[in-house]
Design a protein around this motif. Structure first.
Motif, mmCIF file in Angstrom:
data_model
loop_
_atom_site.group_PDB
_atom_site.id
_atom_site.type_symbol
_atom_site.label_atom_id
_atom_site.label_comp_id
_atom_site.label_asym_id
_atom_site.label_seq_id
_atom_site.Cartn_x
_atom_site.Cartn_y
_atom_site.Cartn_z
ATOM 1 N N ASP A 163 25.213 60.367 62.801
ATOM 2 C CA ASP A 163 23.983 60.776 62.125
ATOM 3 C C ASP A 163 22.938 61.316 63.104
ATOM 4 O O ASP A 163 21.747 61.226 62.865
ATOM 5 C CB ASP A 163 23.406 59.605 61.328
ATOM 6 N N TYR A 164 23.400 61.913 64.217
ATOM 7 C CA TYR A 164 22.472 62.425 65.233
ATOM 8 C C TYR A 164 21.484 63.419 64.636
ATOM 9 O O TYR A 164 20.315 63.439 65.004
ATOM 10 C CB TYR A 164 23.239 63.061 66.402
ATOM 11 N N ASP A 165 21.948 64.239 63.686
ATOM 12 C CA ASP A 165 21.081 65.245 63.081
ATOM 13 C C ASP A 165 19.912 64.604 62.331
ATOM 14 O O ASP A 165 18.761 65.027 62.477
ATOM 15 C CB ASP A 165 21.881 66.176 62.164
ATOM 16 N N ASP A 166 20.200 63.552 61.560
ATOM 17 C CA ASP A 166 19.138 62.852 60.827
ATOM 18 C C ASP A 166 18.171 62.158 61.781
ATOM 19 O O ASP A 166 16.955 62.149 61.547
ATOM 20 C CB ASP A 166 19.729 61.810 59.871
ATOM 21 N N ARG A 167 18.706 61.564 62.847
ATOM 22 C CA ARG A 167 17.850 60.872 63.819
ATOM 23 C C ARG A 167 16.858 61.837 64.468
ATOM 24 O O ARG A 167 15.685 61.511 64.634
ATOM 25 C CB ARG A 167 18.692 60.202 64.900
ATOM 26 N N VAL A 168 17.358 63.024 64.829
ATOM 27 C CA VAL A 168 16.485 64.019 65.464
ATOM 28 C C VAL A 168 15.415 64.472 64.474
ATOM 29 O O VAL A 168 14.221 64.519 64.802
ATOM 30 C CB VAL A 168 17.298 65.227 65.984
ATOM 31 N N GLN A 215 20.634 66.648 74.810
ATOM 32 C CA GLN A 215 20.608 65.288 74.260
ATOM 33 C C GLN A 215 19.634 64.421 75.049
ATOM 34 O O GLN A 215 18.833 63.686 74.468
ATOM 35 C CB GLN A 215 21.998 64.672 74.277
ATOM 36 N N SER A 216 19.666 64.516 76.361
ATOM 37 C CA SER A 216 18.748 63.732 77.201
ATOM 38 C C SER A 216 17.296 64.116 76.938
ATOM 39 O O SER A 216 16.427 63.250 76.838
ATOM 40 C CB SER A 216 19.057 63.947 78.684
ATOM 41 N N LYS A 217 17.039 65.414 76.819
ATOM 42 C CA LYS A 217 15.672 65.876 76.531
ATOM 43 C C LYS A 217 15.178 65.321 75.193
ATOM 44 O O LYS A 217 14.048 64.852 75.080
ATOM 45 C CB LYS A 217 15.618 67.404 76.488
ATOM 46 N N LEU A 218 16.040 65.412 74.171
ATOM 47 C CA LEU A 218 15.669 64.921 72.846
ATOM 48 C C LEU A 218 15.390 63.420 72.876
ATOM 49 O O LEU A 218 14.400 62.947 72.304
ATOM 50 C CB LEU A 218 16.785 65.219 71.834
ATOM 51 N N PHE A 240 12.018 62.772 74.888
ATOM 52 C CA PHE A 240 10.805 63.244 74.229
ATOM 53 C C PHE A 240 10.558 62.537 72.902
ATOM 54 O O PHE A 240 9.432 62.151 72.596
ATOM 55 C CB PHE A 240 10.848 64.762 74.018
ATOM 56 N N LEU A 241 11.611 62.375 72.108
ATOM 57 C CA LEU A 241 11.456 61.766 70.779
ATOM 58 C C LEU A 241 11.560 60.243 70.807
ATOM 59 O O LEU A 241 11.361 59.594 69.786
ATOM 60 C CB LEU A 241 12.494 62.340 69.814
ATOM 61 N N GLU A 242 11.913 59.682 71.979
ATOM 62 C CA GLU A 242 12.049 58.239 72.147
ATOM 63 C C GLU A 242 13.059 57.658 71.158
ATOM 64 O O GLU A 242 12.784 56.713 70.416
ATOM 65 C CB GLU A 242 10.690 57.548 72.008
ATOM 66 N N ILE A 243 14.238 58.284 71.134
ATOM 67 C CA ILE A 243 15.324 57.844 70.263
ATOM 68 C C ILE A 243 16.598 57.720 71.085
ATOM 69 O O ILE A 243 16.644 58.133 72.235
ATOM 70 C CB ILE A 243 15.564 58.839 69.096
ATOM 71 N N ASN A 244 17.624 57.140 70.465
ATOM 72 C CA ASN A 244 18.930 57.038 71.081
ATOM 73 C C ASN A 244 19.932 57.733 70.172
ATOM 74 O O ASN A 244 20.029 57.393 68.993
ATOM 75 C CB ASN A 244 19.312 55.567 71.284
ATOM 76 N N LEU A 245 20.632 58.697 70.701
ATOM 77 C CA LEU A 245 21.595 59.450 69.898
ATOM 78 C C LEU A 245 23.032 59.004 70.129
ATOM 79 O O LEU A 245 23.954 59.599 69.600
ATOM 80 C CB LEU A 245 21.466 60.950 70.207
ATOM 81 N N GLN A 290 26.807 54.115 70.216
ATOM 82 C CA GLN A 290 26.748 52.687 70.523
ATOM 83 C C GLN A 290 25.523 52.010 69.914
ATOM 84 O O GLN A 290 25.541 50.829 69.648
ATOM 85 C CB GLN A 290 26.728 52.472 72.039
ATOM 86 N N SER A 291 24.459 52.737 69.702
ATOM 87 C CA SER A 291 23.232 52.107 69.207
ATOM 88 C C SER A 291 23.311 51.864 67.707
ATOM 89 O O SER A 291 23.434 52.787 66.934
ATOM 90 C CB SER A 291 22.011 52.972 69.517
ATOM 91 N N GLY A 292 23.274 50.614 67.323
ATOM 92 C CA GLY A 292 23.262 50.234 65.919
ATOM 93 C C GLY A 292 24.524 50.600 65.162
ATOM 94 O O GLY A 292 24.469 50.884 63.988
ATOM 95 N N SER A 293 25.619 50.589 65.814
ATOM 96 C CA SER A 293 26.861 50.921 65.123
ATOM 97 C C SER A 293 27.228 49.801 64.161
ATOM 98 O O SER A 293 27.005 48.631 64.430
ATOM 99 C CB SER A 293 27.968 51.180 66.150
ATOM 100 N N SER A 294 27.798 50.164 63.016
ATOM 101 C CA SER A 294 28.108 49.164 61.994
ATOM 102 C C SER A 294 29.204 48.218 62.464
ATOM 103 O O SER A 294 29.277 47.092 62.001
ATOM 104 C CB SER A 294 28.512 49.845 60.696
ATOM 105 N N GLU A 295 30.051 48.676 63.367
ATOM 106 C CA GLU A 295 31.105 47.797 63.875
ATOM 107 C C GLU A 295 30.497 46.606 64.607
ATOM 108 O O GLU A 295 30.984 45.495 64.509
ATOM 109 C CB GLU A 295 32.023 48.559 64.830
ATOM 110 N N ASP A 296 29.437 46.833 65.359
ATOM 111 C CA ASP A 296 28.778 45.757 66.086
ATOM 112 C C ASP A 296 28.148 44.760 65.120
ATOM 113 O O ASP A 296 28.135 43.569 65.364
ATOM 114 C CB ASP A 296 27.695 46.309 67.015
ATOM 115 N N GLU A 297 27.600 45.261 64.022
ATOM 116 C CA GLU A 297 26.935 44.387 63.067
ATOM 117 C C GLU A 297 27.932 43.501 62.328
ATOM 118 O O GLU A 297 27.615 42.390 61.957
ATOM 119 C CB GLU A 297 26.143 45.231 62.066
ATOM 120 N N GLU A 298 29.139 43.988 62.096
ATOM 121 C CA GLU A 298 30.127 43.216 61.357
ATOM 122 C C GLU A 298 30.688 42.073 62.176
ATOM 123 O O GLU A 298 31.085 41.058 61.648
ATOM 124 C CB GLU A 298 31.276 44.127 60.925
ATOM 125 N N TRP A 299 30.754 42.220 63.490
ATOM 126 C CA TRP A 299 31.339 41.200 64.348
ATOM 127 C C TRP A 299 30.374 40.042 64.499
ATOM 128 O O TRP A 299 29.251 40.217 64.946
ATOM 129 C CB TRP A 299 31.684 41.793 65.710
#
Length: 94
Positions: free
Chosen positions: A7-12, A52-55, A58-63, A66-75
């Motif tokens: 969902d990188y497009d939505d995050r940006v 990606q690094s610039k975005l 500047f936007l203070e986001i993580n694209l 690994q960040s907030g992946s649903s697999e991590d939440e299920e474990w």
């Protein structure tokens, strides 16, 4: 860099809108073409590692995926130290 989130497009787009910037204003801030920002937000193109690094900076986001992946939440197993034992993973069959 890490694998890009699906969902990188939505995050940006969301981060840009939260900062109150248009696509062309964001492009100017990043010294990139506004057409590139449009394509990234539509999901038509993947940003290069540099863009990606610039975005992210500047936007203070993580694209990264690994960040907030649903697999991590299920474990839910494992100890607070982050190490796992066989008992955390395997269910006994009695």
């Amino acid at each position: 860099m890490d694998e890009l989130a699906t969902d990188y497009d939505d995050r940006v787009r969301q981060a840009r809108e939260e900062k109150g910037l248009s696509q062309s204003e964001l492009a100017n801030e990043l010294n990139e073409k506004s057409s590139l920002i449009r394509k990234i937000e539509r999901g038509d193109t993947l940003p290069s590692d540099e863009v990606q690094s610039k975005l992210e900076r500047f936007l203070e986001i993580n694209l990264s995926a690994q960040s907030g992946s649903s697999e991590d939440e299920e474990w839910s197993g494992g100890s607070s130290s982050g190490s796992y034992t066989l008992g955390d993973v395997v269910k006994r069959k009695d």
